[in-house]
Motif scaffolding. Structure first.
Motif, PDB file in Angstrom:
ATOM      1  N   ARG A 105      -9.765  -5.726   1.312  1.00  0.00           N
ATOM      2  CA  ARG A 105      -8.908  -6.903   1.433  1.00  0.00           C
ATOM      3  C   ARG A 105      -8.765  -7.642   0.100  1.00  0.00           C
ATOM      4  N   SER A 110      -1.812  -8.111   1.684  1.00  0.00           N
ATOM      5  CA  SER A 110      -0.689  -7.945   2.606  1.00  0.00           C
ATOM      6  C   SER A 110      -1.207  -7.766   4.040  1.00  0.00           C
ATOM      7  N   LEU A 111      -0.334  -8.016   4.999  1.00  0.00           N
ATOM      8  CA  LEU A 111      -0.703  -7.832   6.404  1.00  0.00           C
ATOM      9  C   LEU A 111      -1.154  -6.398   6.686  1.00  0.00           C
ATOM     10  N   PRO A 112      -0.442  -5.367   6.205  1.00  0.00           N
ATOM     11  CA  PRO A 112      -0.934  -4.006   6.450  1.00  0.00           C
ATOM     12  C   PRO A 112      -2.335  -3.768   5.869  1.00  0.00           C
ATOM     13  N   ILE A 115      -4.879  -5.302   8.263  1.00  0.00           N
ATOM     14  CA  ILE A 115      -5.046  -4.494   9.469  1.00  0.00           C
ATOM     15  C   ILE A 115      -5.760  -3.181   9.144  1.00  0.00           C
ATOM     16  N   PHE A 116      -5.364  -2.529   8.057  1.00  0.00           N
ATOM     17  CA  PHE A 116      -6.013  -1.287   7.654  1.00  0.00           C
ATOM     18  C   PHE A 116      -7.504  -1.497   7.409  1.00  0.00           C
ATOM     19  N   ALA A 168      -7.008  -5.256  15.694  1.00  0.00           N
ATOM     20  CA  ALA A 168      -5.646  -5.592  15.256  1.00  0.00           C
ATOM     21  C   ALA A 168      -5.465  -7.101  15.219  1.00  0.00           C
ATOM     22  N   ASN A 175      -5.048 -12.665   8.288  1.00  0.00           N
ATOM     23  CA  ASN A 175      -3.922 -12.726   7.353  1.00  0.00           C
ATOM     24  C   ASN A 175      -3.223 -14.073   7.449  1.00  0.00           C
TER      25      ASN A 175
END
Length: 189
Positions: A105, A110-112, A115-116, A168, A175
């Motif tokens: 992070r 970014s949001l992806p 989540i990743f 998720a 975020n």
């Protein structure tokens, strides 16, 4: 070494408290011997919001406080006997989970990426925790009749659905918090 700020100490303590609540909020929901908790969710949030250093310190603090005897683990348990518990591997995994999630992070906001990194943390949690559980049953705990590696992973499928959803949610929530509150405060990592 980075200097400790009052906000750092406060956030570490906050996540120790959240882990305690997450461990016991579903205290009575046990499926196939596995307590269904929110600890993984809060460990992921610690890595996402505090970063690798403070997230890891929060999880180490949580583990050490519990091992010292304070009843903060699932089922309001604590003490050194937890070291031989089949579920202790999950507690250990939170340390690496928070560090790894925070490290990923910190490279990308970014949001992806949120989540990743959350799902990477979940994978770490399941691999370490489930393997510890398997070996503890094989080596020192009473393994159920016809116990196998496939059975232990079958047990883990029960909480997996909940964990996939909450993972998720952790990525999205962290975020949003990062982009709103944390950017405007001294909490930015």
């Amino acid at each position: 070494m980075k200097k400790w700020r009052a906000i750092d100490i406060t956030m570490v303590a906050l996540f120790v408290a959240l882990m305690t609540i997450g461990a016991n909020v579903t205290n009575f929901l046990i499926i196939a011997g596995v307590p269904i908790t929110l600890q993984t969710f809060f460990a992921i949030m610690a890595g996402l919001l505090l970063g690798k250093r403070l997230g890891m310190i929060a999880m180490i603090s949580y583990m050490l406080i519990g091992l010292a005897g304070f009843p903060i683990f699932s089922g309001l348990s604590g003490g050194l006997r937890i070291l031989i518990s089949p579920t202790f591997g999950f507690i250990l995994s939170y340390i690496l989970l928070a560090y790894t999630v925070g490290a990923i992070r910190e490279r990308n906001s970014s949001l992806p990426a949120f989540i990743f990194s959350s799902y990477v943390g979940l994978a770490i949690n399941y691999v370490i925790g489930t393997n510890w559980m398997y070996f503890s049953y094989k080596l020192w705990a009473q393994a159920p009749e016809s116990f196998s590696y496939e059975i232990i992973w079958g047990w883990m499928m029960l909480p997996l659905v909940k964990d996939l959803i909450f993972t998720a949610f952790a990525g999205v929530l962290a975020n949003r918090l990062n982009n709103s509150y944390f950017k405007k405060s001294s909490l930015r990592i």
